[in-house]
Write an enzyme that holds these catalytic residues in place. Sequence first.
Site, PDB file in Angstrom:
ATOM      1  N   HIS A  55       0.819  -1.209   0.000  1.00  0.00           N
ATOM      2  CA  HIS A  55       0.000   0.000   0.000  1.00  0.00           C
ATOM      3  C   HIS A  55       0.856   1.263   0.000  1.00  0.00           C
ATOM      4  O   HIS A  55       1.589   1.536   0.961  1.00  0.00           O
ATOM      5  CB  HIS A  55      -0.902  -0.014   1.237  1.00  0.00           C
ATOM      6  CG  HIS A  55      -1.862   1.115   1.320  1.00  0.00           C
ATOM      7  ND1 HIS A  55      -1.885   2.005   2.366  1.00  0.00           N
ATOM      8  CD2 HIS A  55      -2.855   1.507   0.482  1.00  0.00           C
ATOM      9  CE1 HIS A  55      -2.844   2.885   2.188  1.00  0.00           C
ATOM     10  NE2 HIS A  55      -3.451   2.613   1.050  1.00  0.00           N
ATOM     11  N   HIS A  86      -0.954  11.065  -2.321  1.00  0.00           N
ATOM     12  CA  HIS A  86      -2.293  10.679  -1.877  1.00  0.00           C
ATOM     13  C   HIS A  86      -3.201  11.871  -1.589  1.00  0.00           C
ATOM     14  O   HIS A  86      -4.291  11.982  -2.138  1.00  0.00           O
ATOM     15  CB  HIS A  86      -2.210   9.803  -0.629  1.00  0.00           C
ATOM     16  CG  HIS A  86      -3.554   9.434  -0.069  1.00  0.00           C
ATOM     17  ND1 HIS A  86      -4.207  10.212   0.868  1.00  0.00           N
ATOM     18  CD2 HIS A  86      -4.369   8.393  -0.339  1.00  0.00           C
ATOM     19  CE1 HIS A  86      -5.366   9.651   1.167  1.00  0.00           C
ATOM     20  NE2 HIS A  86      -5.501   8.547   0.447  1.00  0.00           N
TER      21      HIS A  86
END
Length: 257
Positions: free
Chosen positions: A8, A51
């Site tokens: 991730h 992100h």
Amino acid sequence: MDHLCVAHRGFSGIAPENTLAAFKLAIDQPFVRWIELDVQLSKDGVPVVIHDFTLERTTNGTGRVKDTDWKELKRLDAGGWKSTEYQGESIPALAQVLDLCRGRVSLNIELKTAGDMYPGLEKAVLREIVARDMENEVVLTSFERSALRRAKELAPGIRTGLIIDARPDDLAKQLEGLQCSFLSMGYPRLDRKLMKDLTGRGITVMAWTVDDRSIMRRLASLHPELMICTNWPDRWEQVFLHSKHRMWHYIRNLFIK
């Protein structure tokens, strides 16, 4: 598939998320088969890997990604917040990440957008993928369904996937309508019945984000093809590879005796 390990934002438990350092560390783990990452656009249209919509949490910059030119973004420190060891690590362009990962690991590329926040995002991302002949090495995912539709319109053969943290009754029908063959779902929503239904329809399912070893073990019991996305790939190794080794030695000892 045997519970493929997805790193991730790279090996983000140790290295700063969505940086080349995190991706290199993930690639160095031989059991990591996939990396998940997030893509937005700079003010001048460069696909960049980060992100948050804003810069404050993971860099020493301020403001929104979309309001900042690539020349400015790549000068920011995107590693010092994690530890002094990674001070000076920069925000990478998608092109850099693709070049690093090509032929080595598959990529789950999240189109990080909301509504019409990033006109041209899908086209810019696809341009970089197609230029490297990496169409078969990636899946484009998003919470934003319009982004998935646009990606399919631009490249009908590209694999796409919906990200969701809910459990609608008509989920399979929604995926079919979006032409998605991949589902990224918050792990508490998953159960054995849903896994059986979706995999039976040819849908690949990834559970996010799982860092607890006991939860990994529980998810493993749902279906052998469930992919597991984690910030700590070494914990995935401890759960799955170590248990396989123990089982192998147990069986071997039975025959030796």
